[in-house]
Design a protein around this motif. Structure first.
Motif, PDB file in Angstrom:
ATOM      1  N   LYS A  10      54.178  27.521  36.706  1.00  0.00           N
ATOM      2  CA  LYS A  10      53.889  26.100  36.925  1.00  0.00           C
ATOM      3  C   LYS A  10      54.148  25.705  38.375  1.00  0.00           C
ATOM      4  N   LEU A  11      55.226  26.222  38.948  1.00  0.00           N
ATOM      5  CA  LEU A  11      55.537  25.908  40.350  1.00  0.00           C
ATOM      6  C   LEU A  11      54.486  26.500  41.283  1.00  0.00           C
ATOM      7  N   LYS A  17      48.736  21.199  45.702  1.00  0.00           N
ATOM      8  CA  LYS A  17      48.791  19.768  45.386  1.00  0.00           C
ATOM      9  C   LYS A  17      49.350  18.964  46.556  1.00  0.00           C
ATOM     10  N   SER A  18      49.195  17.645  46.467  1.00  0.00           N
ATOM     11  CA  SER A  18      49.760  16.751  47.478  1.00  0.00           C
ATOM     12  C   SER A  18      51.281  16.752  47.362  1.00  0.00           C
ATOM     13  N   THR A  19      51.934  16.247  48.390  1.00  0.00           N
ATOM     14  CA  THR A  19      53.398  16.195  48.393  1.00  0.00           C
ATOM     15  C   THR A  19      53.924  15.427  47.193  1.00  0.00           C
ATOM     16  N   LYS A  22      53.576  17.447  44.060  1.00  0.00           N
ATOM     17  CA  LYS A  22      54.569  18.525  44.059  1.00  0.00           C
ATOM     18  C   LYS A  22      55.930  18.000  43.608  1.00  0.00           C
ATOM     19  N   MET A  23      56.331  16.847  44.144  1.00  0.00           N
ATOM     20  CA  MET A  23      57.636  16.284  43.776  1.00  0.00           C
ATOM     21  C   MET A  23      57.692  15.966  42.291  1.00  0.00           C
ATOM     22  N   VAL A  24      56.645  15.351  41.771  1.00  0.00           N
ATOM     23  CA  VAL A  24      56.610  15.015  40.350  1.00  0.00           C
ATOM     24  C   VAL A  24      56.566  16.285  39.502  1.00  0.00           C
ATOM     25  N   GLY A  25      55.791  17.269  39.946  1.00  0.00           N
ATOM     26  CA  GLY A  25      55.680  18.530  39.212  1.00  0.00           C
ATOM     27  C   GLY A  25      56.986  19.299  39.155  1.00  0.00           C
ATOM     28  N   VAL A  26      57.690  19.359  40.274  1.00  0.00           N
ATOM     29  CA  VAL A  26      58.981  20.057  40.305  1.00  0.00           C
ATOM     30  C   VAL A  26      59.975  19.340  39.392  1.00  0.00           C
ATOM     31  N   ALA A  27      59.986  18.009  39.428  1.00  0.00           N
ATOM     32  CA  ALA A  27      60.884  17.254  38.546  1.00  0.00           C
ATOM     33  C   ALA A  27      60.564  17.546  37.083  1.00  0.00           C
ATOM     34  N   ALA A  28      59.292  17.648  36.757  1.00  0.00           N
ATOM     35  CA  ALA A  28      58.888  17.940  35.378  1.00  0.00           C
ATOM     36  C   ALA A  28      59.338  19.337  34.950  1.00  0.00           C
ATOM     37  N   THR A  31      63.104  19.329  34.465  1.00  0.00           N
ATOM     38  CA  THR A  31      63.438  18.611  33.240  1.00  0.00           C
ATOM     39  C   THR A  31      63.195  19.492  32.022  1.00  0.00           C
ATOM     40  N   ASP A  32      62.068  20.199  32.010  1.00  0.00           N
ATOM     41  CA  ASP A  32      61.762  21.095  30.883  1.00  0.00           C
ATOM     42  C   ASP A  32      62.798  22.209  30.749  1.00  0.00           C
ATOM     43  N   LEU A  33      63.186  22.797  31.885  1.00  0.00           N
ATOM     44  CA  LEU A  33      64.167  23.884  31.841  1.00  0.00           C
ATOM     45  C   LEU A  33      65.529  23.395  31.350  1.00  0.00           C
ATOM     46  N   LEU A  34      65.952  22.242  31.822  1.00  0.00           N
ATOM     47  CA  LEU A  34      67.269  21.725  31.460  1.00  0.00           C
ATOM     48  C   LEU A  34      67.314  21.171  30.034  1.00  0.00           C
ATOM     49  N   GLU A  35      66.171  20.730  29.537  1.00  0.00           N
ATOM     50  CA  GLU A  35      66.096  20.177  28.185  1.00  0.00           C
ATOM     51  C   GLU A  35      66.557  21.187  27.134  1.00  0.00           C
TER      52      GLU A  35
END
Length: 56
Positions: A10-11, A17-19, A22-28, A31-35
């Motif tokens: 995913k990364l 992608k735009s900056t 990228k920021m929103v994607g990394v946060a997602a 979040t998925d990994l920590l969930e």
């Protein structure tokens, strides 16, 4: 495929992608990994400009 391998894929998909995307994607991805560990992260943004420099 492990969760880390899926996250890496995913990364990799965010490279073109735009900056903002990228920021929103990394946060997602984070979040998925920590969930899986019942951790709810607090993602804070807006500290940088679109050029990657800190706002004065």
């Amino acid at each position: 495929m492990s969760s880390i391998e899926r996250a890496t894929d995913k990364l990799d998909q965010l490279k073109s992608k735009s900056t903002f995307e990228k920021m929103v994607g990394v946060a997602a991805v984070l979040t998925d990994l920590l969930e899986a560990h019942q951790i709810k992260p607090v993602i804070v943004g807006g500290l940088g400009s679109s050029k990657g420099h800190l706002v004065e």
